[in-house]
Design a protein around this motif. Structure first.
Motif, short mmCIF file in Angstrom:
data_model
loop_
_atom_site.label_atom_id
_atom_site.label_comp_id
_atom_site.label_asym_id
_atom_site.label_seq_id
_atom_site.Cartn_x
_atom_site.Cartn_y
_atom_site.Cartn_z
N GLN A 86 3.38 2.70 10.50
CA GLN A 86 3.75 4.02 10.55
C GLN A 86 4.41 4.71 9.36
OE1 GLN A 86 6.25 3.45 14.11
NE2 GLN A 86 4.57 3.65 15.60
N SER A 87 5.09 4.01 8.45
CA SER A 87 5.71 4.26 7.49
C SER A 87 4.64 4.62 6.45
CB SER A 87 6.65 3.41 6.85
OG SER A 87 7.35 3.75 5.77
N LEU A 88 3.52 3.74 6.25
CA LEU A 88 2.55 4.16 5.38
C LEU A 88 1.69 5.33 5.81
CD1 LEU A 88 0.38 3.32 3.33
CD2 LEU A 88 -0.75 2.08 4.78
N GLU A 89 1.66 5.66 6.98
CA GLU A 89 0.96 6.97 7.62
C GLU A 89 1.60 7.94 7.38
OE1 GLU A 89 -0.79 8.79 11.74
OE2 GLU A 89 0.44 7.06 11.98
N ALA A 90 3.04 8.12 7.45
CA ALA A 90 3.75 9.25 7.26
C ALA A 90 3.63 9.45 5.51
CB ALA A 90 5.34 8.95 7.39
N ARG A 147 3.25 6.01 -2.78
CA ARG A 147 4.38 6.68 -3.59
C ARG A 147 4.03 6.86 -5.06
NH1 ARG A 147 9.03 7.09 -0.26
NH2 ARG A 147 8.63 5.68 1.64
N ARG A 148 3.71 5.76 -5.70
CA ARG A 148 3.39 6.15 -6.95
C ARG A 148 2.31 7.03 -7.40
NH1 ARG A 148 4.62 0.39 -7.37
NH2 ARG A 148 2.61 -0.22 -6.79
N ILE A 149 1.35 7.18 -6.61
CA ILE A 149 0.14 8.34 -6.81
C ILE A 149 1.04 9.59 -6.53
CG2 ILE A 149 -1.74 9.46 -5.60
CD1 ILE A 149 -2.68 6.41 -4.92
N GLU A 150 1.90 9.64 -5.55
CA GLU A 150 2.75 10.81 -5.20
C GLU A 150 3.51 11.15 -6.49
OE1 GLU A 150 5.38 12.68 -1.70
OE2 GLU A 150 5.56 10.56 -2.12
N GLN A 151 3.72 10.23 -7.09
CA GLN A 151 4.63 10.73 -8.32
C GLN A 151 3.99 10.99 -9.48
OE1 GLN A 151 7.34 7.25 -8.80
NE2 GLN A 151 8.33 7.76 -6.83
N GLY A 152 2.62 10.80 -9.44
CA GLY A 152 1.67 11.20 -10.58
C GLY A 152 0.92 10.05 -10.94
N SER A 153 1.09 8.85 -10.62
CA SER A 153 0.43 7.73 -11.31
C SER A 153 -1.02 7.85 -10.49
CB SER A 153 0.87 6.36 -10.83
OG SER A 153 2.23 6.30 -11.73
N SER A 154 -2.06 7.21 -11.50
CA SER A 154 -3.45 7.21 -10.96
C SER A 154 -3.87 5.70 -10.25
CB SER A 154 -4.40 7.42 -11.90
OG SER A 154 -5.61 7.37 -11.66
N ASN A 155 -4.43 5.52 -9.15
CA ASN A 155 -4.75 4.10 -8.79
C ASN A 155 -6.12 4.45 -8.05
OD1 ASN A 155 -5.17 1.86 -7.43
ND2 ASN A 155 -3.06 1.76 -6.64
N ALA A 156 -7.25 3.86 -8.66
CA ALA A 156 -8.38 3.95 -8.23
C ALA A 156 -8.89 3.29 -6.90
CB ALA A 156 -9.56 3.79 -9.55
N PHE A 157 -8.01 2.12 -7.05
CA PHE A 157 -8.23 1.27 -6.01
C PHE A 157 -7.74 1.23 -4.53
CE2 PHE A 157 -8.32 -1.07 -10.06
CZ PHE A 157 -9.52 -1.49 -10.10
N ILE A 211 0.86 13.55 1.27
CA ILE A 211 0.41 13.60 -0.15
C ILE A 211 -0.77 14.52 -0.17
CG2 ILE A 211 -0.40 12.31 -2.30
CD1 ILE A 211 1.24 10.00 -1.39
N ASP A 212 -0.86 15.22 -1.25
CA ASP A 212 -2.34 16.13 -1.50
C ASP A 212 -3.48 15.18 -1.21
OD1 ASP A 212 -4.27 17.76 -2.21
OD2 ASP A 212 -2.84 18.77 -3.55
N PRO A 213 -4.27 15.42 -0.35
CA PRO A 213 -5.72 14.82 -0.45
C PRO A 213 -6.46 14.73 -1.68
CG PRO A 213 -5.39 16.15 1.54
CD PRO A 213 -4.36 16.57 0.61
N LYS A 214 -6.17 15.71 -2.45
CA LYS A 214 -6.73 15.84 -3.90
C LYS A 214 -6.48 14.39 -4.75
CE LYS A 214 -7.62 20.74 -4.19
NZ LYS A 214 -7.39 21.83 -4.90
N LEU A 215 -5.01 14.03 -4.42
CA LEU A 215 -4.60 12.85 -5.13
C LEU A 215 -4.51 11.59 -4.64
CD1 LEU A 215 -0.89 14.52 -6.05
CD2 LEU A 215 -3.08 14.33 -7.72
N ILE A 216 -4.68 11.61 -3.21
CA ILE A 216 -4.40 10.30 -2.62
C ILE A 216 -6.12 9.85 -2.11
CG2 ILE A 216 -4.36 11.27 -0.14
CD1 ILE A 216 -2.33 8.28 -1.61
N GLY A 217 -6.79 10.87 -1.91
CA GLY A 217 -8.15 10.73 -1.30
C GLY A 217 -8.55 11.42 0.11
N TYR A 218 -9.48 12.05 0.10
CA TYR A 218 -9.62 12.97 1.35
C TYR A 218 -9.78 12.10 2.73
CZ TYR A 218 -10.42 16.90 -1.48
OH TYR A 218 -9.98 18.09 -2.45
N ASP A 219 -10.13 10.96 2.56
CA ASP A 219 -10.19 10.13 3.64
C ASP A 219 -9.14 9.22 4.16
OD1 ASP A 219 -10.69 8.14 1.78
OD2 ASP A 219 -12.35 7.00 2.90
N LEU A 258 0.82 -1.04 -0.05
CA LEU A 258 -0.13 -0.01 0.06
C LEU A 258 0.91 1.31 0.03
CD1 LEU A 258 -3.06 -0.83 2.57
CD2 LEU A 258 -2.93 -0.52 -0.12
N GLU A 259 1.85 1.16 0.78
CA GLU A 259 2.82 2.45 0.75
C GLU A 259 3.51 2.45 -0.86
OE1 GLU A 259 6.64 4.34 3.31
OE2 GLU A 259 5.89 2.25 3.55
#
Length: 216
Positions: free
Chosen positions: A164-168, A88-98, A173-181, A83-84
């Protein structure tokens, strides 16, 4: 001839009396006394009380439940680390709807494990109160202690660090990219792992006490 018969008649009672006296003299009076005394009866062997089968079943059932939970966490660190990597891939611009759904599902699974360990915490305390010294129970208690130690080590050194590493990672990451929840779920996941680690530590100590109480 009459004199011979008279002599034999007089001599025979004397010989018979001597023979009787001789046989009585040969008897050992102490032997007679000891034979008359009552002989001690060996005490019956003390039989060990049989452990109720219901108690053996409860120990076995607890061991099975703990083994199931321990086996269920074998790949938990890898799943959280995956999941982490997705984050990271989402942070780099990739899209992951799941990603949001996978993170939410992981958090729910961890909450379930918290409930399972809470139930085991109550059950092992009850087993301690009912424990008796017995070879079968002692072997089951050692198996329980083994699984509790593995589970505690896994959460203390692997799963909690991964959460803890996943949380950090999610928090930066911008909530608009990663999801608000996502940040809330990542934080809840990390908190649930800490709660589990506290419970596995206590469970490990309780298992060691269970071994002590069942050791013959």
């Amino acid at each position: 001839m009459k004199r011979l018969i008279i002599a034999v008649s007089v001599l025979f009672p004397a010989v018979s009396a001597y023979a009787v006296d001789f046989r009585l003299d040969q008897l050992k009076l102490p032997d007679l006394a000891s034979a008359a005394e009552p002989q001690p009866v060996p005490a019956p062997a003390v039989q060990k009380d049989e452990v109720p089968q219901e108690l053996v079943y409860r120990f076995q059932q607890f061991k099975n439940d703990l083994s199931r939970i321990e086996n269920d966490t074998t790949w938990l660190r890898s799943d959280i680390s995956r999941l982490e990597s997705d984050a990271r891939r989402i942070e780099q611009g990739s899209s992951n709807a799941f990603f949001a759904g996978d993170l939410r599902r992981m958090k729910s699974d961890m909450d379930r494990r918290v409930s399972d360990l809470q139930r085991l915490a109550f059950e092992i305390k009850d087993l301690q109160n009912k424990a008796v010294k017995d070879d079968k129970l002692s072997q089951l208690a050692r198996d329980i202690e083994w699984d509790a130690r593995d589970l505690d080590n896994r959460f203390q050194f692997d799963v909690l660090n991964a959460a803890q590493s996943l949380e950090a990672t999610v928090r930066r990451i911008d909530p608009k990219l990663i999801g608000y929840d996502a940040q809330w779920n990542a934080s809840d996941l990390s908190r649930a792992c800490r709660d589990i680690q506290w419970k596995t530590r206590d469970l490990r100590w309780d298992a060691q006490e269970l071994v002590r109480r069942t050791q013959p």
